[in-house]
Design an enzyme around this catalytic site. Structure first.
Site, PDB file in Angstrom:
ATOM      1  N   CYS A   1       0.796  -1.239   0.000  1.00 40.84           N
ATOM      2  CA  CYS A   1       0.000   0.000   0.000  1.00 40.84           C
ATOM      3  C   CYS A   1       0.826   1.287   0.000  1.00 40.84           C
ATOM      4  O   CYS A   1       0.248   2.374   0.042  1.00 40.84           O
ATOM      5  CB  CYS A   1      -0.966   0.036   1.190  1.00 40.84           C
ATOM      6  SG  CYS A   1      -2.152  -1.309   1.222  1.00 40.84           S
ATOM      7  N   ASP A   2       2.148   1.197  -0.012  1.00 43.12           N
ATOM      8  CA  ASP A   2       2.971   2.414  -0.030  1.00 43.12           C
ATOM      9  C   ASP A   2       4.275   2.172  -0.787  1.00 43.12           C
ATOM     10  O   ASP A   2       5.331   2.656  -0.391  1.00 43.12           O
ATOM     11  CB  ASP A   2       3.258   2.871   1.401  1.00 43.12           C
ATOM     12  CG  ASP A   2       3.739   4.327   1.471  1.00 43.12           C
ATOM     13  OD1 ASP A   2       3.649   5.024   0.444  1.00 43.12           O
ATOM     14  OD2 ASP A   2       4.195   4.748   2.541  1.00 43.12           O
ATOM     15  N   LEU A   3       4.185   1.406  -1.872  1.00 49.95           N
ATOM     16  CA  LEU A   3       5.374   1.107  -2.662  1.00 49.95           C
ATOM     17  C   LEU A   3       5.762   2.342  -3.471  1.00 49.95           C
ATOM     18  O   LEU A   3       4.992   2.839  -4.285  1.00 49.95           O
ATOM     19  CB  LEU A   3       5.111  -0.067  -3.601  1.00 49.95           C
ATOM     20  CG  LEU A   3       6.301  -0.532  -4.439  1.00 49.95           C
ATOM     21  CD1 LEU A   3       7.439  -1.022  -3.556  1.00 49.95           C
ATOM     22  CD2 LEU A   3       5.870  -1.621  -5.417  1.00 49.95           C
TER      23      LEU A   3
END
Length: 406
Positions: free
Chosen positions: A244-246
């Site tokens: 969710c935060d790549l």
């Protein structure tokens, strides 16, 4: 003579009817597409109005490098994840497995801020700052130099424990930053992780831009780095963890391009725990997300899955090829970013990007999201690219070497 006149009249009538039919069909087609466009326009306007009403828009984390872009990244409020893709997998989990979920609680902190000498800021994140640090008393599981994440004020111990549980579930993988110890018992909350030499991949490519761009093998090096990132994400998928935060700022470098590690699991979700988490999550508890890395299905339906991470992987490839540029550089506001992503705007690949990598980017940004490749597919494609690179050498250089030896 009369028969000739009648046949001509019949022929003309047929032509007239055909033209009328074609005209009616064209008008109906135009009306159909006009209605579709109008509905899409209404939907996008509704999304933008929703964003403007009561949702805070603040700047997301930025690297602590003087060479980073000054343009702020926008963020968006993130509701609880819920998607049909993993429903079958979740329904297979029994109540017993939910009761046996590991909780990383601590009776007393094993490491505190006083045990550390903070030597250098690596990056300032959304929920905390990463530092290069040295242990003042002894070592942490044999490590004297470590990477330390210090949580910002307002981050709860429960959030730290959730992040710890996910990192522990990932066990060991060479391309995932390893957790050594943590402190969720007293503030400031700490995560102690393995040491990395060169900070974030974003700051690395920015700092060494001139040297890297002059290297004739740069595309090969970028392909190797991309392969290691894909390996890490494939491992997350096998553990049912959505990152969710790549983003390039959340990938750390020990040795470029062979030792690349995915980090920052503050927004990550363990899908095997989503049923129990959803039942206990407070309605007002929401999280901010970096929308320039998020897929259109999130803005339309609040839907984020493994294919959302695939979308973000395409953005990471673009960031790498542009040496750490901000995605959608011509869009300034949150509303503009959301509107253009939903309308089909994509980042334009640089001219220097090799065609194979450019095609991977386009595949990662395909709609519908079900048509995007999996991380297993991406690993296989990148592995093939690297193998092809190693199969060929520069014949001119080889000749010059043999002539020099003679």
């Amino acid at each position: 003579m009369c028969n000739s006149t009648n046949s001509n009249s019949t022929s003309l009538d047929s032509i007239h009817y055909s033209l009328i039919g074609i005209s009616v069909l064209a008008i109906l087609t135009m009306l159909f597409f006009g209605i579709l466009w109008f509905k899409k326009y209404q939907s996008l306007n509704k999304t933008i109005r929703h964003l403007r009403q009561g949702k805070s828009m603040t700047a997301p984390p930025q690297d602590s490098t003087p060479l980073s872009p000054t343009s702020p990244r926008s963020v968006l409020v993130m509701p609880p994840l819920g998607n049909s893709e993993e429903t079958c997998l979740q329904t297979q989990k029994s109540r017993q497995s939910v009761r046996l979920l590991w909780k990383p609680s601590q009776q007393s902190p094993r490491v505190t801020r006083t045990d550390l000498n903070l030597m250098q800021l690596i990056k300032a994140g959304r929920e905390g700052a990463f530092y290069k640090a040295r242990m003042l008393r002894g070592t942490c599981k044999g490590h004297s130099l470590v990477t330390c994440k210090i949580a910002k004020e307002g981050v709860t111990s429960k959030q730290i424990e959730t992040e710890v549980s996910i990192m522990r579930k990932l066990v060991y993988h060479k391309n995932v930053l390893q957790l050594l110890d943590w402190n969720a018992a007293e503030e400031p909350f700490l995560l102690i992780m393995e040491f990395v030499s060169y900070g974030t991949l974003r700051s690395f490519v920015q700092t060494h831009h001139d040297k890297l761009s002059a290297d004739p093998e740069i595309q090969n090096l970028f392909a190797i780095a991309s392969y290691h990132i894909a390996l890490a994400m494939e491992h997350l998928r096998s553990k049912m963890v959505v990152h969710c935060d790549l983003a390039l700022r959340n990938i750390l470098v020990s040795r470029f391009p062979w030792e690349i590690k995915v980090a920052e699991f503050g927004l990550a979700r363990d899908l095997t725990r989503m049923r129990s988490r959803r039942s206990t999550r407070k309605k007002h508890h929401r999280e901010r997300v970096p929308l320039r890395w998020y897929p259109p299905e999130y803005f339309r339906n609040s839907y984020y899955s493994f294919k959302g991470d695939v979308w973000a992987f395409g953005i990471v490839l673009w960031e790498m090829q542009t040496f750490g540029s901000l995605p959608y550089p011509n869009l300034e506001t949150s509303d503009q970013v959301v509107y253009h992503i939903c309308a089909g705007t994509r980042n334009v690949g640089p001219d220097s990007c090799r065609p194979e990598i450019l095609q991977i980017m386009k595949d990662c940004w395909v709609e519908p999201y079900t048509a995007r490749p999996s991380f297993t597919d991406l690993v296989r494609i990148l592995e093939s690219i690297i193998e092809n690179d190693s199969d060929y050498v520069d014949v001119v250089d080889q000749k010059s070497i043999s002539i020099a030896e003679d």
